[in-house]
Design a protein around this motif. Structure first.
Motif, PDB file in Angstrom:
ATOM      1  N   SER A  42       0.844  -1.191   0.000  1.00 27.35           N
ATOM      2  CA  SER A  42       0.000   0.000   0.000  1.00 27.35           C
ATOM      3  C   SER A  42       0.877   1.239   0.000  1.00 27.35           C
ATOM      4  O   SER A  42       1.610   1.495   0.966  1.00 27.35           O
ATOM      5  CB  SER A  42      -0.907   0.019   1.233  1.00 27.35           C
ATOM      6  OG  SER A  42      -1.448   1.307   1.467  1.00 27.35           O
ATOM      7  N   GLU A  43       0.809   2.033  -1.061  1.00 26.97           N
ATOM      8  CA  GLU A  43       1.630   3.238  -1.104  1.00 26.97           C
ATOM      9  C   GLU A  43       1.253   4.201   0.016  1.00 26.97           C
ATOM     10  O   GLU A  43       2.115   4.876   0.591  1.00 26.97           O
ATOM     11  CB  GLU A  43       1.532   3.946  -2.447  1.00 26.97           C
ATOM     12  CG  GLU A  43       2.428   5.175  -2.508  1.00 26.97           C
ATOM     13  CD  GLU A  43       2.503   5.841  -3.852  1.00 26.97           C
ATOM     14  OE1 GLU A  43       3.287   6.809  -3.991  1.00 26.97           O
ATOM     15  OE2 GLU A  43       1.786   5.408  -4.776  1.00 26.97           O
ATOM     16  N   GLU A  44      -0.008   4.257   0.351  1.00 26.57           N
ATOM     17  CA  GLU A  44      -0.445   5.134   1.439  1.00 26.57           C
ATOM     18  C   GLU A  44       0.242   4.765   2.750  1.00 26.57           C
ATOM     19  O   GLU A  44       0.702   5.632   3.497  1.00 26.57           O
ATOM     20  CB  GLU A  44      -1.959   5.049   1.604  1.00 26.57           C
ATOM     21  CG  GLU A  44      -2.512   5.957   2.702  1.00 26.57           C
ATOM     22  CD  GLU A  44      -4.014   5.838   2.864  1.00 26.57           C
ATOM     23  OE1 GLU A  44      -4.571   6.556   3.723  1.00 26.57           O
ATOM     24  OE2 GLU A  44      -4.643   5.029   2.132  1.00 26.57           O
ATOM     25  N   SER A  45       0.324   3.463   3.018  1.00 27.66           N
ATOM     26  CA  SER A  45       0.970   2.995   4.240  1.00 27.66           C
ATOM     27  C   SER A  45       2.465   3.317   4.221  1.00 27.66           C
ATOM     28  O   SER A  45       3.028   3.792   5.209  1.00 27.66           O
ATOM     29  CB  SER A  45       0.764   1.486   4.397  1.00 27.66           C
ATOM     30  OG  SER A  45       1.445   0.995   5.535  1.00 27.66           O
ATOM     31  N   VAL A  46       3.120   3.066   3.098  1.00 24.91           N
ATOM     32  CA  VAL A  46       4.557   3.337   2.973  1.00 24.91           C
ATOM     33  C   VAL A  46       4.834   4.824   3.153  1.00 24.91           C
ATOM     34  O   VAL A  46       5.732   5.226   3.904  1.00 24.91           O
ATOM     35  CB  VAL A  46       5.080   2.862   1.607  1.00 24.91           C
ATOM     36  CG1 VAL A  46       6.532   3.314   1.398  1.00 24.91           C
ATOM     37  CG2 VAL A  46       4.987   1.343   1.491  1.00 24.91           C
ATOM     38  N   GLU A  47       4.044   5.651   2.483  1.00 25.00           N
ATOM     39  CA  GLU A  47       4.245   7.096   2.569  1.00 25.00           C
ATOM     40  C   GLU A  47       4.041   7.595   3.997  1.00 25.00           C
ATOM     41  O   GLU A  47       4.791   8.442   4.495  1.00 25.00           O
ATOM     42  CB  GLU A  47       3.291   7.808   1.621  1.00 25.00           C
ATOM     43  CG  GLU A  47       3.478   9.315   1.580  1.00 25.00           C
ATOM     44  CD  GLU A  47       2.584   9.990   0.566  1.00 25.00           C
ATOM     45  OE1 GLU A  47       2.845  11.166   0.232  1.00 25.00           O
ATOM     46  OE2 GLU A  47       1.618   9.351   0.090  1.00 25.00           O
TER      47      GLU A  47
END
Length: 221
Positions: A42-47
Motif C-alpha cells: 500500500s503506497e499510502e501505508s509506505v508514505e
C-alpha cells in the motif's frame, strides 16, 4: 555509518541485520508490518510510515519479501501458473520495494556516502536461470532488479554519493526458506547479515545499480 533503517526488521534476516548494526554502534530504526502496521503493498501505508521519520540515514535496507503467498507455492511448471499468484508476487516483491524506494529518497543525505539496498534473489537472474520453474517469484525478482537499476541512474544525478544496489543474501536459514532449503548450502541469519554488511562496507559509487551476492560477486541480470 551512524544511522540505519531496516524495512522488514521483524523477519529473520531483517532482525539479524538490525542486531548486527546495533552491535556496530549504529543507531537503527526498524519498520515492520507486525509491529508498525507497514504494508509495503500500500503506497499510502509506505508514505505514512516513512513520512514520519526525520533526518538522514547512511544505510537503508529493504529486507521484505515472500516466496509463498497465501496458498500459492512456487510453480514447478507453466501449467501451474496463475494470474492471481503472479499478481500477488508482484505486489510484495516488486511493487512494495518500489514504493519504499520512492518514499525513502528524502531520507538519504546528499552530502556524504549512503547506501540503499534491496534484498533480491539469484533466481531473479535471467542469465543465471538454468533450472526453470518458480515463474512468479523469479519474474517478480527480475522486475525489482530493474526497479533498482533504474532508481540508481536517477539517484546518481541528485545524490552523487549514494549507492543503490540489489543484494542476494544466499540461502538463509529462516522460516522463509524452511521448506525449500533441502540439501542446498545455507547459513544462519546472523552470518548472512554479517556477509551482507561486509559487502555494503566495500561498495563504491562506481558499483551503484548493480546486483551482487553475499560475497560481493556480480550476478548477471
Amino acid at each position: 555509518m551512524k544511522r540505519g533503517l531496516i524495512i522488514g526488521d521483524s523477519g529473520g534476516i531483517g532482525a539479524a541485520l538490525f542486531s548486527a548494526l546495533e552491535a556496530r554502534g549504529v543507531t537503527v530504526t526498524g519498520l515492520s508490518r507486525s509491529r508498525d502496521g507497514l504494508d509495503i503493498t500500500s503506497e499510502e501505508s509506505v508514505e505514512q510510515r516513512l513520512g514520519a521519520l526525520d533526518g538522514d540515514y547512511d544505510l537503508i535496507l529493504v529486507t521484505t519479501g515472500a516466496l509463498e503467498i497465501g496458498a500459492h507455492e512456487p510453480e514447478k511448471s507453466l501449467r501451474k501458473l496463475t494470474a492471481e499468484a503472479m499478481l500477488a508476487q508482484f505486489k510484495v516483491n516488486t511493487v512494495g520495494p518500489a514504493m519504499v524506494l520512492k518514499h525513502a529518497v528524502k531520507l538519504l543525505p546528499k552530502d556524504r556516502r549512503a547506501v540503499i539496498a534491496v534484498l533480491s534473489a539469484r533466481v531473479g537472474s535471467i542469465g543465471d536461470n538454468n533450472l526453470g520453474g518458480w515463474y512468479s517469484y523469479r519474474t517478480a525478482k527480475a522486475a525489482v532488479n530493474q526497479i533498482i537499476h533504474t532508481t540508481a541512474i536517477e539517484l546518481a544525478r541528485s545524490h552523487k554519493n549514494t549507492i543503490c544496489v540489489a543484494l542476494h543474501p544466499g540461502t538463509v536459514q529462516t522460516e522463509f526458506t524452511r521448506k525449500y532449503v533441502g540439501r542446498h548450502p545455507s547459513v544462519p541469519a546472523p552470518e548472512a547479515a554479517d556477509n551482507l554488511l561486509s559487502v555494503i562496507d566495500g561498495l563504491t559509487t562506481a558499483q551503484t545499480g548493480g546486483f551482487y551476492d553475499w560475497a560481493g560477486k556480480v550476478i548477471p541480470w
